[in-house]
Design a protein around this motif. Structure first.
Motif, PDB file in Angstrom:
ATOM      1  N   ASP A  20       0.832  -1.203   0.000  1.00 25.72           N
ATOM      2  CA  ASP A  20       0.000   0.000   0.000  1.00 25.72           C
ATOM      3  C   ASP A  20       0.868   1.255   0.000  1.00 25.72           C
ATOM      4  O   ASP A  20       0.615   2.211  -0.744  1.00 25.72           O
ATOM      5  N   ILE A  21       1.898   1.261   0.813  1.00 25.67           N
ATOM      6  CA  ILE A  21       2.786   2.420   0.889  1.00 25.67           C
ATOM      7  C   ILE A  21       3.522   2.615  -0.428  1.00 25.67           C
ATOM      8  O   ILE A  21       3.652   3.738  -0.926  1.00 25.67           O
TER       9      ILE A  21
ATOM     10  N   PHE B 210       2.542   1.729  -3.455  1.00 25.47           N
ATOM     11  CA  PHE B 210       1.616   2.225  -4.467  1.00 25.47           C
ATOM     12  C   PHE B 210       1.251   3.690  -4.218  1.00 25.47           C
ATOM     13  O   PHE B 210       1.123   4.474  -5.162  1.00 25.47           O
ATOM     14  N   ILE B 211       1.104   4.087  -2.975  1.00 28.68           N
ATOM     15  CA  ILE B 211       0.811   5.489  -2.668  1.00 28.68           C
ATOM     16  C   ILE B 211       1.984   6.374  -3.087  1.00 28.68           C
ATOM     17  O   ILE B 211       1.793   7.446  -3.671  1.00 28.68           O
ATOM     18  N   MET B 212       3.217   5.907  -2.826  1.00 26.23           N
ATOM     19  CA  MET B 212       4.392   6.683  -3.244  1.00 26.23           C
ATOM     20  C   MET B 212       4.467   6.763  -4.770  1.00 26.23           C
ATOM     21  O   MET B 212       4.795   7.813  -5.328  1.00 26.23           O
TER      22      MET B 212
ATOM     23  N   ILE C  16       1.976   6.696  -6.911  1.00 25.66           N
ATOM     24  CA  ILE C  16       0.959   7.653  -7.356  1.00 25.66           C
ATOM     25  C   ILE C  16       1.419   9.082  -7.078  1.00 25.66           C
ATOM     26  O   ILE C  16       1.247   9.968  -7.915  1.00 25.66           O
ATOM     27  N   PHE C  17       2.024   9.321  -5.917  1.00 30.36           N
ATOM     28  CA  PHE C  17       2.508  10.659  -5.581  1.00 30.36           C
ATOM     29  C   PHE C  17       3.540  11.128  -6.591  1.00 30.36           C
ATOM     30  O   PHE C  17       3.483  12.253  -7.080  1.00 30.36           O
TER      31      PHE C  17
END
Length: 137
Positions: free
Chosen positions: A23-24, A26-28, A30-31
């Motif tokens: 999750d982390i 994928f969030i990075m 996307i950022f």
């Protein structure tokens, strides 16, 4: 027998849950995608001429900037007229779908603009555009 049961339950609990880490990641991802700029700027500000028939290009572009004093800028670096062809060829190889846009100052001498266009055509790109500002009607 009890020891065996305890060991098997301990081995089952020893598994690492990868879901929070994924999750982390994928969030990075996307950022970084959202904050990245995909348009390569020429690195200079020019006073573009205005035109009533100007069109907007949506794809990522290769921008060649020409200042009023004849300086040529590509990818935020000043380049010599002899290096325009090599730089445009390299950038076009990185982004084959991108078009070449010449952002020339309105005070730029015509011979500099024509020389840059010749170098771009020698690089194999026949459809270079000249950037303009939209004229209000």
């Amino acid at each position: 027998m009890r020891r065996r049961a305890n060991r098997s339950s301990a081995e089952q609990n020893a598994d690492i849950d990868m879901t929070p880490m994924l999750d982390i990641v994928f969030i990075m991802l996307i950022f970084f995608i959202v904050t990245t700029s995909f348009v390569k700027e020429s690195g200079i500000d020019v006073n573009r001429p205005s035109a009533k028939t100007g069109e907007t290009k949506a794809q990522g572009n290769i921008i060649v900037g020409i200042k009023a004093n004849g300086e040529i800028w590509i990818d935020k670096r000043q380049v010599d007229i002899r290096a325009v062809r090599a730089n445009v060829s390299r950038l076009h190889a990185e982004n084959p779908l991108g078009s070449v846009i010449i952002a020339a100052d309105r005070e730029t001498k015509t011979y500099v603009l024509v020389a840059v266009m010749d170098q771009i055509r020698l690089a194999g790109i026949m459809n270079a555009s000249i950037a303009t500002e939209s004229e209000s009607q």
